[in-house]
Design a protein around this motif. Structure first.
Motif, PDB file in Angstrom:
ATOM      1  N   PHE A 173       0.833  -1.202   0.000  1.00 17.67           N
ATOM      2  CA  PHE A 173       0.000   0.000   0.000  1.00 17.67           C
ATOM      3  C   PHE A 173       0.870   1.255   0.000  1.00 17.67           C
ATOM      4  O   PHE A 173       0.644   2.196  -0.769  1.00 17.67           O
ATOM      5  CB  PHE A 173      -0.916  -0.022   1.219  1.00 17.67           C
ATOM      6  CG  PHE A 173      -1.800   1.182   1.346  1.00 17.67           C
ATOM      7  CD1 PHE A 173      -2.804   1.433   0.428  1.00 17.67           C
ATOM      8  CD2 PHE A 173      -1.622   2.075   2.404  1.00 17.67           C
ATOM      9  CE1 PHE A 173      -3.625   2.549   0.555  1.00 17.67           C
ATOM     10  CE2 PHE A 173      -2.431   3.184   2.535  1.00 17.67           C
ATOM     11  CZ  PHE A 173      -3.435   3.428   1.613  1.00 17.67           C
ATOM     12  N   ALA A 174       1.883   1.246   0.853  1.00 12.12           N
ATOM     13  CA  ALA A 174       2.788   2.401   0.905  1.00 12.12           C
ATOM     14  C   ALA A 174       3.525   2.594  -0.406  1.00 12.12           C
ATOM     15  O   ALA A 174       3.736   3.732  -0.854  1.00 12.12           O
ATOM     16  CB  ALA A 174       3.779   2.220   2.053  1.00 12.12           C
ATOM     17  N   ARG A 175       3.899   1.500  -1.063  1.00 16.24           N
ATOM     18  CA  ARG A 175       4.613   1.594  -2.340  1.00 16.24           C
ATOM     19  C   ARG A 175       3.684   2.073  -3.452  1.00 16.24           C
ATOM     20  O   ARG A 175       4.049   2.940  -4.251  1.00 16.24           O
ATOM     21  CB  ARG A 175       5.211   0.233  -2.690  1.00 16.24           C
ATOM     22  CG  ARG A 175       6.077   0.236  -3.933  1.00 16.24           C
ATOM     23  CD  ARG A 175       6.827  -1.065  -4.096  1.00 16.24           C
ATOM     24  NE  ARG A 175       5.954  -2.211  -4.259  1.00 16.24           N
ATOM     25  CZ  ARG A 175       5.795  -3.188  -3.379  1.00 16.24           C
ATOM     26  NH1 ARG A 175       6.459  -3.153  -2.234  1.00 16.24           N
ATOM     27  NH2 ARG A 175       4.988  -4.202  -3.597  1.00 16.24           N
ATOM     28  N   TRP A 176       2.479   1.527  -3.502  1.00 14.85           N
ATOM     29  CA  TRP A 176       1.542   1.885  -4.555  1.00 14.85           C
ATOM     30  C   TRP A 176       1.061   3.332  -4.437  1.00 14.85           C
ATOM     31  O   TRP A 176       0.728   3.955  -5.445  1.00 14.85           O
ATOM     32  CB  TRP A 176       0.351   0.942  -4.526  1.00 14.85           C
ATOM     33  CG  TRP A 176       0.658  -0.429  -5.065  1.00 14.85           C
ATOM     34  CD1 TRP A 176       1.863  -0.878  -5.543  1.00 14.85           C
ATOM     35  CD2 TRP A 176      -0.247  -1.525  -5.166  1.00 14.85           C
ATOM     36  NE1 TRP A 176       1.764  -2.186  -5.922  1.00 14.85           N
ATOM     37  CE2 TRP A 176       0.488  -2.620  -5.712  1.00 14.85           C
ATOM     38  CE3 TRP A 176      -1.578  -1.707  -4.843  1.00 14.85           C
ATOM     39  CZ2 TRP A 176      -0.105  -3.855  -5.954  1.00 14.85           C
ATOM     40  CZ3 TRP A 176      -2.163  -2.940  -5.083  1.00 14.85           C
ATOM     41  CH2 TRP A 176      -1.432  -3.998  -5.630  1.00 14.85           C
ATOM     42  N   ARG A 177       1.017   3.845  -3.225  1.00 15.51           N
ATOM     43  CA  ARG A 177       0.539   5.220  -3.052  1.00 15.51           C
ATOM     44  C   ARG A 177       1.469   6.247  -3.690  1.00 15.51           C
ATOM     45  O   ARG A 177       1.079   7.389  -3.908  1.00 15.51           O
ATOM     46  CB  ARG A 177       0.362   5.532  -1.567  1.00 15.51           C
ATOM     47  CG  ARG A 177      -0.821   4.815  -0.939  1.00 15.51           C
ATOM     48  CD  ARG A 177      -1.191   5.389   0.392  1.00 15.51           C
ATOM     49  NE  ARG A 177      -1.857   6.688   0.255  1.00 15.51           N
ATOM     50  CZ  ARG A 177      -2.335   7.397   1.284  1.00 15.51           C
ATOM     51  NH1 ARG A 177      -2.194   6.930   2.512  1.00 15.51           N
ATOM     52  NH2 ARG A 177      -2.927   8.536   1.094  1.00 15.51           N
ATOM     53  N   ARG A 178       2.683   5.833  -3.993  1.00 10.12           N
ATOM     54  CA  ARG A 178       3.608   6.743  -4.676  1.00 10.12           C
ATOM     55  C   ARG A 178       3.242   6.912  -6.149  1.00 10.12           C
ATOM     56  O   ARG A 178       3.734   7.828  -6.806  1.00 10.12           O
ATOM     57  CB  ARG A 178       5.039   6.204  -4.567  1.00 10.12           C
ATOM     58  CG  ARG A 178       5.542   6.067  -3.132  1.00 10.12           C
ATOM     59  CD  ARG A 178       6.880   5.356  -3.112  1.00 10.12           C
ATOM     60  NE  ARG A 178       7.251   4.940  -1.771  1.00 10.12           N
ATOM     61  CZ  ARG A 178       8.105   3.964  -1.501  1.00 10.12           C
ATOM     62  NH1 ARG A 178       8.689   3.304  -2.501  1.00 10.12           N
ATOM     63  NH2 ARG A 178       8.386   3.636  -0.256  1.00 10.12           N
ATOM     64  N   LEU A 179       2.401   6.006  -6.676  1.00  8.89           N
ATOM     65  CA  LEU A 179       1.980   6.060  -8.080  1.00  8.89           C
ATOM     66  C   LEU A 179       0.451   6.054  -8.143  1.00  8.89           C
ATOM     67  O   LEU A 179      -0.165   5.133  -8.700  1.00  8.89           O
ATOM     68  CB  LEU A 179       2.549   4.862  -8.849  1.00  8.89           C
ATOM     69  CG  LEU A 179       4.074   4.705  -8.855  1.00  8.89           C
ATOM     70  CD1 LEU A 179       4.464   3.356  -9.426  1.00  8.89           C
ATOM     71  CD2 LEU A 179       4.723   5.837  -9.645  1.00  8.89           C
ATOM     72  N   PRO A 180      -0.202   7.045  -7.581  1.00  6.24           N
ATOM     73  CA  PRO A 180      -1.665   6.984  -7.437  1.00  6.24           C
ATOM     74  C   PRO A 180      -2.418   6.871  -8.745  1.00  6.24           C
ATOM     75  O   PRO A 180      -3.371   6.093  -8.856  1.00  6.24           O
ATOM     76  CB  PRO A 180      -1.993   8.293  -6.695  1.00  6.24           C
ATOM     77  CG  PRO A 180      -0.824   9.190  -6.949  1.00  6.24           C
ATOM     78  CD  PRO A 180       0.362   8.298  -7.055  1.00  6.24           C
ATOM     79  N   ARG A 181      -2.013   7.639  -9.774  1.00  2.97           N
ATOM     80  CA  ARG A 181      -2.743   7.603 -11.039  1.00  2.97           C
ATOM     81  C   ARG A 181      -2.563   6.263 -11.751  1.00  2.97           C
ATOM     82  O   ARG A 181      -3.506   5.719 -12.340  1.00  2.97           O
ATOM     83  CB  ARG A 181      -2.287   8.747 -11.939  1.00  2.97           C
ATOM     84  CG  ARG A 181      -2.764  10.136 -11.503  1.00  2.97           C
ATOM     85  CD  ARG A 181      -2.329  11.197 -12.491  1.00  2.97           C
ATOM     86  NE  ARG A 181      -2.797  10.905 -13.844  1.00  2.97           N
ATOM     87  CZ  ARG A 181      -2.112  11.166 -14.945  1.00  2.97           C
ATOM     88  NH1 ARG A 181      -0.909  11.719 -14.880  1.00  2.97           N
ATOM     89  NH2 ARG A 181      -2.615  10.882 -16.133  1.00  2.97           N
ATOM     90  N   THR A 182      -1.359   5.743 -11.695  1.00  2.00           N
ATOM     91  CA  THR A 182      -1.085   4.468 -12.357  1.00  2.00           C
ATOM     92  C   THR A 182      -1.876   3.337 -11.711  1.00  2.00           C
ATOM     93  O   THR A 182      -2.500   2.519 -12.401  1.00  2.00           O
ATOM     94  CB  THR A 182       0.419   4.159 -12.310  1.00  2.00           C
ATOM     95  OG1 THR A 182       1.131   5.196 -12.987  1.00  2.00           O
ATOM     96  CG2 THR A 182       0.721   2.822 -12.954  1.00  2.00           C
TER      97      THR A 182
END
Length: 443
Positions: A173-182
């Motif tokens: 979750f923390a990693r994915w939040r860095r690429l919100p649009r993707t």
């Protein structure tokens, strides 16, 4: 298309010429089947006539959790064919052992009702070849397999897709939040998102899966792990009344703690047998060598070894036999929890009436662990050899406590028997063009 997605697409296209070398190297290490490498490039399609549903499960855990859904799909639609893909050889082998023969037998068209292929690598040309060859009517990914090129190709073909038993660990979750649009773009391609827990649903909603629902965890609805009756009878005869401590599905570092705990227990428990089941069986030789260096008498199951009276450590480095050792153990440590992996599935032990010990790292199974602890069906242990030895001794010394823990754990694992059928019905609705709406049926 977002910039990270465009960069991934370009990178995979550039890497494509090097991938045959990569696949050949994996095949030499036993990570691929040489005769089936073409499947990794999207080949091997043999589409049957009629309706075809595609389900992808990355590895062993995901594949086994999907089995009841596969059975429910075939039972609900006698004309349906299934294409099941996995990302690993071990996942494929698990399916081959567990798929009921009635479902793998040829249908009226001479083709099996269930076909298995390896998932193609996430290269645009490979996934296009795969999807165009098989032409599934709908598809589902299990847990967290979000391959950008594959999902984009499915969306371009208007292929209805579902994400089932979806999970998002706090780290992901923390990693994915860095690429919100993707991430939002990827999740937006699913017509149905079923989270395995309310915590996972909350994280998925924040990441952009606006229609995510939680119906329950398929791993909580899975049948008990199987065991070969003849092998079970033979091992019971060999073990007799010996106390058995099982360290199940262990990761590097956990065997060290289990072996140290055994050494601490051995003076008071000279007949103790410690069974180590590494999560990846190819580590069996290294685990056995580690035990031998400590002066412990060790045998390896894959090499034909047996837990005779002189053996104090038994390395069960075979695939698909964990159910055998859960049935034999007096107490089991569920691996992946003493190290920051997040834990393996504790419900597998719970279904087989095995008292459970868990390390501090259980974020992969937050809700079932919470239920097991609240019911008294499991106990937490610190990631220290002394603490582990203390808990193992407490369990082995108190039969009444073991039986109470086993009964409590089994009760926790009983629920959600209707879930696979509910999921199968929702997946068939995708083929019929219906989109699941609302909350969990029945609550």
């Amino acid at each position: 298309m977002t910039l990270p997605a465009l960069a991934w697409q370009l990178l995979t296209r550039l890497a494509a010429p090097l991938l045959p070398w990569h696949l050949a190297r994996r095949a030499r290490r036993g990570k691929e089947i040489p005769a089936r490498l073409e499947e990794r490039r999207g080949g091997g399609a043999q589409r049957p006539e009629g309706r075809l549903f595609w389900l992808h499960a990355a590895s062993v855990g995901e594949a086994l959790s999907a089995l009841p859904v596969l059975e429910a799909l075939l039972a609900r639609d006698p004309a349906l064919h299934l294409l099941v893909t996995t990302g690993t050889v071990t996942g494929a082998e698990s399916l081959a052992r567990r798929l009921p023969q009635a479902f793998t037998a040829p249908g009226p068209d001479g083709l099996p009702r269930i076909a298995h292929r390896f998932l193609p690598l996430d290269v645009p040309a490979f996934v296009a070849r795969f999807l165009d060859g098989w032409r599934p009517d709908a598809g589902a990914l299990v847990e967290s397999e979000l391959w950008p090129n594959l999902l984009r190709a499915a969306r371009a073909r208007n292929l209805p897709m579902a994400l089932v038993n979806a999970r998002v660990s706090p780290r992901s979750f923390a990693r994915w939040r860095r690429l919100p649009r993707t991430v939002a773009e990827l999740l937006g391609g699913f017509r149905l998102v079923l989270a395995r827990s309310e915590a996972d649903r909350a994280r998925l909603l924040q990441l952009g899966a606006s229609s995510a629902q939680c119906w329950g965890d398929l791993k909580a609805a899975a049948p008990p792990l199987p065991a070969d009756p003849a092998a079970l009878e033979r091992l019971r005869g060999l073990l007799g009344d010996r106390p058995v401590f099982l360290a199940a599905s262990t990761h590097p570092g956990e065997e060290t703690l289990a072996l140290a705990a055994h050494a601490l227990l051995a003076p008071a428990w000279p007949e103790l047998l410690t069974v180590l089941v590494p999560r990846h069986p190819d580590r069996g030789a290294a685990v056995a060598e580690q035990a031998a260096k400590l002066g412990l008498t060790v045998a390896r199951r894959s090499a034909g070894g047996a837990p005779g009276d002189e053996v104090s450590v038994y390395v069960a480095d075979t695939l698909g036999e964990l159910g055998l050792f859960y049935r034999l153990a007096g107490v089991a440590l569920v691996g992946g929890s003493l190290v920051p992996h997040g834990g393996q599935n504790p419900l597998e032990a719970a279904r087989l009436g095995c008292p459970i010990l868990l390390g501090p790292h259980t974020f992969n199974f937050e809700e079932p662990v919470a239920r097991l602890l609240a019911a008294g069906g499991a106990r937490l242990v610190a990631a220290e050899a002394g603490a582990l030895a203390e808990q193992v001794e407490a369990m082995l010394s108190d039969a009444a406590r073991r039986h109470a823990m086993a009964a409590a754990a089994a009760q926790v694992a009983e629920g959600q028997a209707s879930l696979p059928g509910m999921v199968a019905a929702a997946l068939l609705d995708l083929i019929d063009g219906e989109r699941a709406q609302g909350d969990c049926p029945g609550g």
